[in-house]
Design an enzyme around this catalytic site. Structure first.
Site, PDB file in Angstrom:
ATOM      1  CG  HIS A  97     -93.218 -15.340 -43.736  1.00  0.00           C
ATOM      2  ND1 HIS A  97     -93.649 -15.020 -45.000  1.00  0.00           N
ATOM      3  CD2 HIS A  97     -92.362 -16.371 -43.895  1.00  0.00           C
ATOM      4  CE1 HIS A  97     -93.081 -15.851 -45.879  1.00  0.00           C
ATOM      5  NE2 HIS A  97     -92.297 -16.670 -45.233  1.00  0.00           N
TER       6      HIS A  97
ATOM      7  CG  HIS B  54     -99.217 -26.858 -39.817  1.00  0.00           C
ATOM      8  ND1 HIS B  54     -98.055 -27.178 -40.485  1.00  0.00           N
ATOM      9  CD2 HIS B  54     -99.485 -27.922 -39.029  1.00  0.00           C
ATOM     10  CE1 HIS B  54     -97.655 -28.376 -40.121  1.00  0.00           C
ATOM     11  NE2 HIS B  54     -98.511 -28.860 -39.240  1.00  0.00           N
TER      12      HIS B  54
ATOM     13  CG  ASN C 293     -93.022 -17.726 -50.047  1.00  0.00           C
ATOM     14  OD1 ASN C 293     -93.631 -17.320 -49.063  1.00  0.00           O
ATOM     15  ND2 ASN C 293     -91.844 -18.310 -49.974  1.00  0.00           N
TER      16      ASN C 293
HETATM   17 FE1  HDE Z   1     -92.265 -20.981 -43.834  1.00  0.00          FE
HETATM   18  N1  HDE Z   1     -92.335 -20.647 -41.834  1.00  0.00           N
HETATM   19  N2  HDE Z   1     -90.779 -22.311 -43.591  1.00  0.00           N
HETATM   20  N3  HDE Z   1     -92.070 -21.192 -45.863  1.00  0.00           N
HETATM   21  N4  HDE Z   1     -93.706 -19.621 -44.145  1.00  0.00           N
HETATM   22  C1  HDE Z   1     -93.143 -19.773 -41.206  1.00  0.00           C
HETATM   23  O1  HDE Z   1     -94.389 -20.286 -39.283  1.00  0.00           O
HETATM   24  C2  HDE Z   1     -90.422 -22.877 -42.400  1.00  0.00           C
HETATM   25  C3  HDE Z   1     -91.198 -22.022 -46.514  1.00  0.00           C
HETATM   26  C4  HDE Z   1     -94.303 -19.296 -45.322  1.00  0.00           C
HETATM   27  O2  HDE Z   1     -98.516 -15.431 -42.518  1.00  0.00           O
HETATM   28  C5  HDE Z   1     -93.097 -19.921 -39.711  1.00  0.00           C
HETATM   29  O3  HDE Z   1     -96.168 -19.457 -38.182  1.00  0.00           O
HETATM   30  C6  HDE Z   1     -89.444 -23.915 -42.604  1.00  0.00           C
HETATM   31  C7  HDE Z   1     -91.536 -22.140 -47.907  1.00  0.00           C
HETATM   32  C8  HDE Z   1     -95.280 -18.258 -45.112  1.00  0.00           C
HETATM   33  O4  HDE Z   1     -98.334 -16.527 -40.633  1.00  0.00           O
HETATM   34  C9  HDE Z   1     -92.126 -21.084 -39.492  1.00  0.00           C
HETATM   35  C10 HDE Z   1     -89.219 -23.957 -43.958  1.00  0.00           C
HETATM   36  C11 HDE Z   1     -92.643 -21.338 -48.074  1.00  0.00           C
HETATM   37  C12 HDE Z   1     -95.242 -17.985 -43.743  1.00  0.00           C
HETATM   38  C13 HDE Z   1     -91.741 -21.444 -40.917  1.00  0.00           C
HETATM   39  C14 HDE Z   1     -90.061 -22.943 -44.561  1.00  0.00           C
HETATM   40  C15 HDE Z   1     -92.960 -20.759 -46.792  1.00  0.00           C
HETATM   41  C16 HDE Z   1     -94.254 -18.859 -43.171  1.00  0.00           C
HETATM   42  C17 HDE Z   1     -92.828 -18.642 -38.953  1.00  0.00           C
HETATM   43  C18 HDE Z   1     -88.252 -24.837 -44.741  1.00  0.00           C
HETATM   44  C19 HDE Z   1     -93.411 -21.067 -49.375  1.00  0.00           C
HETATM   45  C20 HDE Z   1     -96.049 -16.939 -43.008  1.00  0.00           C
HETATM   46  C21 HDE Z   1     -94.126 -18.270 -38.277  1.00  0.00           C
HETATM   47  C22 HDE Z   1     -88.373 -26.217 -44.471  1.00  0.00           C
HETATM   48  C23 HDE Z   1     -94.072 -22.239 -49.893  1.00  0.00           C
HETATM   49  C24 HDE Z   1     -97.354 -17.479 -42.527  1.00  0.00           C
HETATM   50  C25 HDE Z   1     -95.030 -19.357 -38.554  1.00  0.00           C
HETATM   51  C26 HDE Z   1     -98.135 -16.393 -41.838  1.00  0.00           C
HETATM   52  C27 HDE Z   1     -93.953 -18.906 -41.801  1.00  0.00           C
HETATM   53  C28 HDE Z   1     -90.909 -22.470 -41.166  1.00  0.00           C
HETATM   54  C29 HDE Z   1     -90.028 -22.659 -45.945  1.00  0.00           C
HETATM   55  C30 HDE Z   1     -94.061 -19.852 -46.629  1.00  0.00           C
HETATM   56  C31 HDE Z   1     -90.986 -20.807 -38.563  1.00  0.00           C
HETATM   57  C32 HDE Z   1     -88.809 -24.756 -41.512  1.00  0.00           C
HETATM   58  C33 HDE Z   1     -90.820 -22.985 -48.956  1.00  0.00           C
HETATM   59  C34 HDE Z   1     -96.157 -17.594 -46.160  1.00  0.00           C
HETATM   60  O5  HDE Z   1     -92.743 -22.166 -38.873  1.00  0.00           O
END
Ligand code: HDE
Length: 690
Positions: A76, A340, A149
């Site tokens: 993202h 978060h 999402n």
């Molecule tokens: Fe994320 N995801 N994600 N994700 N995600 C990040 O956090 C992660 C997942 C989503 O505009 C990171 O600050 C893991 C699902 C959005 O700043 C990180 C897993 C969904 C955004 C991270 C998932 C999301 C992130 C990268 C699986 C939809 C952008 C930078 C366990 C429900 C937020 C940050 C923004 C961002 C980890 C799966 C949505 C690395 C470990 C499912 C919208 O922490």
């Protein structure tokens, strides 16, 4: 250098600039507050001599510049933000005690960040990808982040697989490409070995992954969460955002072209809409259900690769979010915002979804390296608007200055200091847990194909064409035949028709796969289809009017008036940015120059040249492309009588979506058609559909 009326003008040779300074209170200073006398030249030993290390002003400026970037998000990374507010339509007290969901008169401030997932911070907006839809609510009880999402399911079921998924879709590590694209071997290798990805792949290959605009995109919390009311009663909930402007997508060829023509297509669109006062709006809708209803579903509500069809648990529309302000500073706000899923308020709680559980660790952890330490909550965009105080102290980039001797609890030295509060405080829902400690996926997560099939059978014909086309395109880019065959094997299980179409498209036979659990035929869910549920509208859409000198002023005025009355933005596109002198000899400023404004930038176009203007334009390949693209992208095209020559020169065969203007009836037919966004009936005549 001369000083006149508070302006300082530098002129002449020697690298001096022409600049406008103002009064004394705006004096430029260093970060230590030292007034700067010259911001153009470094300190040298003689005008042509070497620069001096002593120049503390140059060194401060360059050092700061050298450190202007922070690590981009690992996923993202490319995003666009906006401020706004949220209001609930009626109190949700029966299902949640969350304060911001109680009072329809209360506005809760929000900051939203939309994003693509795979590409780097400088990658294109229109890549085929999932979009992030993250909302931070600054509530009176602390921040609530709904980090969702634009697709209601996810690729994997367990957080353990997330780094593998992301590594497979990112640029391949040896060669550093492709950027922002899933169409390569490593992604499809991983996906084809992980049958649980099948449902999400269907969405990712559908039009959902190439949205027309962030303003026209649905959003989903994905996981099952809990709502808890004041009496401690818990309900399960799925969060949905529905754009008031409706949900529409680009067509693939248009998305590809926009990738070169306007890198910032979605970012610009969001910014321009808010700047012009056309505020994007999204309704919040909930699917609320209890344990008993969850147990009756043919899948597990803790499995993030499954959705609950609206036809099974209907959506309750509970409130609206309005985005009414662009960020003041992209870096300070959009880049530094830290979302978060663990940021919840009393009345909202988690479930055991193993993907959500992993996320609850990941998001704070990532901010430590991205934002440089544990105090990122003090950055203005992340700071709660309600009072917050505790005994956490110090650390990198601490900004607050806590007072007093007491930094521990319990204490007797500061009786007025912060204390825990069992009434107001967050208390986790006391869900009963038991069982052995093990690494295992439950049996209830084992069906990987039924909902992928449900998605396929619920689509309209054009959407099915696009899905088959996208699989064919992406797998066509895969170099390893065994990966293509393995994927074809899965697609044949998802649905024989899909499997056959993609196999035919690739000219290959599938590998034979025996799924662990055979797909069931579930009842169709028409609401999964964007096209089947679309309501005609022109609100928030953009009309491009191509005009030349001598163009029919009355017609331009009529088109503009009608379009604006229907909520469209209108741009006059002219051969020169200086504008045109219309047929009534009036100067009309242009909004855009033809050479830099392809028809991909518009939802519908009107061609209104003069006869002589049309003659000149007809010979130009770029103008023919402008029209050919609008036609190929299934747009509605209105043509003034003088513009017919241009249509002929572009070589298209006019159909009902190419409307000859000249009567009120024709104008109406054009706008009625444009309200349906695309003329799908045109598509099979133009493309070899897989
Ligand atoms: Fe994320 N995801 N994600 N994700 N995600 C990040 O956090 C992660 C997942 C989503 O505009 C990171 O600050 C893991 C699902 C959005 O700043 C990180 C897993 C969904 C955004 C991270 C998932 C999301 C992130 C990268 C699986 C939809 C952008 C930078 C366990 C429900 C937020 C940050 C923004 C961002 C980890 C799966 C949505 C690395 C470990 C499912 C919208 O922490």
């Amino acid at each position: 250098m001369a000083k006149r009326n508070g302006r300082t003008e530098h002129s002449g040779a020697g690298g001096e600039t022409h600049q406008i300074a103002t009064s004394d209170d705006t004096t430029l200073t260093t970060n230590q507050g030292l007034a700067i006398s010259d911001n153009q030249n470094s300190l040298k030993y003689g005008a042509r001599g070497p620069s001096l290390l002593e120049d503390q002003i140059l060194r401060e400026k360059i050092t700061h510049f050298d450190h202007e970037r922070i690590p981009e998000r690992i996923v993202h990374a490319r995003g666009s933000g906006a401020h706004g507010y949220f209001q609930v339509y009626k109190s949700l007290a029966p299902i949640t005690r969350a304060a911001f969901l109680q009072n329809p008169r209360e506005k809760t401030r929000v900051f939203v960040r939309f994003s693509t997932v795979a590409g780097g911070a400088g990658s294109i907006d229109t890549a085929r990808d999932v979009r992030g839809f993250a909302v931070k609510f600054y509530t009176s009880e602390g921040n609530f982040d709904l980090v969702g999402n634009n697709i209601p399911v996810f690729f994997i079921q367990d957080a353990m697989k997330f780094p593998d998924l992301v590594h497979s879709v990112k640029m391949e590590p040896d060669r550093g490409f492709p950027q922002a694209a899933s169409a390569h071997d490593t992604f499809w290798d991983f996906a084809s070995l992980m049958p649980e990805t099948m449902h999400m792949l269907m969405w990712a290959m559908s039009d959902r992954a190439i949205p027309r605009s962030y303003r026209m995109m649905e959003g989903f919390g994905v996981h099952t969460f809990r709502l808890v009311n004041a009496k401690g009663k818990s309900s399960f909930v799925k969060f949905h955002w529905r754009p008031v402007a409706g949900s529409v997508s680009l067509v693939w060829d248009e998305a590809v072209k926009l990738g070169g023509q306007d890198f910032d297509f979605h970012r610009r669109d969001l910014w321009d809409a808010i700047a012009s006062g056309d505020y994007p709006e999204y309704e919040l809708a909930l699917q609320v259900f209890d344990e008993e209803a969850a147990n009756k579903l043919p899948f597990d509500v803790l499995d993030a690769t499954k959705l609950i069809p609206e036809e099974v648990v209907p959506l309750q529309v509970v409130g609206k979010m309005t985005l009414d302000r662009n960020p003041d500073n992209f870096f300070a706000e959009t880049e530094q915002v830290a979302f978060h899923p663990g940021h919840v308020v009393p009345g909202i709680d988690f479930t055991n979804d193993p993907l959500l559980q992993g996320r609850l660790f990941s998001y704070t952890d990532t901010q430590l390296s991205r934002l440089g330490g544990a105090n990122f909550h003090e950055i203005p965009i992340n700071k709660p608007v309600c009072p917050f105080r505790n005994f956490q102290r110090d650390g990198m980039r601490r900004i607050e200055v806590p007072k007093g001797r007491v930094a521990y609890e319990p204490n007797s030295l500061d009786p007025r200091g912060p204390r825990e509060n069992p009434d107001k405080g967050f208390a986790s829902f006391p869900a009963e847990e038991e069982g052995p400690k093990l690494r295992q996926r439950p049996e209830s997560f084992a069906d990987h194909y039924s909902q992928a099939r449900l998605f396929w059978v619920s689509m309209s014909d054009p959407e099915r064409d696009h899905i088959a086309g996208a699989f064919t395109f992406e797998l066509g880019k895969v170099e390893t035949p065994a990966i293509r065959e393995r994927m074809l094997g899965h697609l044949a299980v998802v649905h024989p028709e899909l499997g056959k179409r993609v196999a035919d498209g690739l000219g290959m036979a599938p590998e034979k796969l025996a799924p662990a659990r055979k797909p069931q035929d579930l009842p169709e869910s028409p609401t999964l289809s964007l096209i089947r549920k679309a309501k005609p509208t022109l609100a928030g859409r953009k009309l491009g009017i191509l005009a030349t000198d001598g163009a029919d002023a009355g017609l331009i005025a009529e088109l503009r008036k009608t379009a604006e009355a229907k909520g469209m933005a209108v741009a006059l596109v002219a051969p020169k940015i200086g504008g045109i002198v219309d047929g009534a000899r009036k100067k009309q400023p242009a909004d855009m120059a033809l050479a830099s404004s392809p028809s991909t930038l518009f939802d519908a176009v009107a061609i209104v040249p003069s006869a002589s203007g049309a003659k000149v334009l007809a010979t130009q390949a770029a103008v023919q492309d402008w029209i050919r693209d609008a036609f190929a992208h299934l747009k509605w095209i209105a043509v003034a009588p003088e513009g017919e020559a241009l249509i002929a020169a572009s070589g298209i065969e006019p159909d009902e979506g190419v409307v000859s203007l000249g009567s009120a009836k024709a104008t109406k037919a054009f706008f009625d058609g444009a309200a349906t966004h695309r003329l799908w009936a045109r598509e099979p005549k133009l493309r070899d559909i897989a």
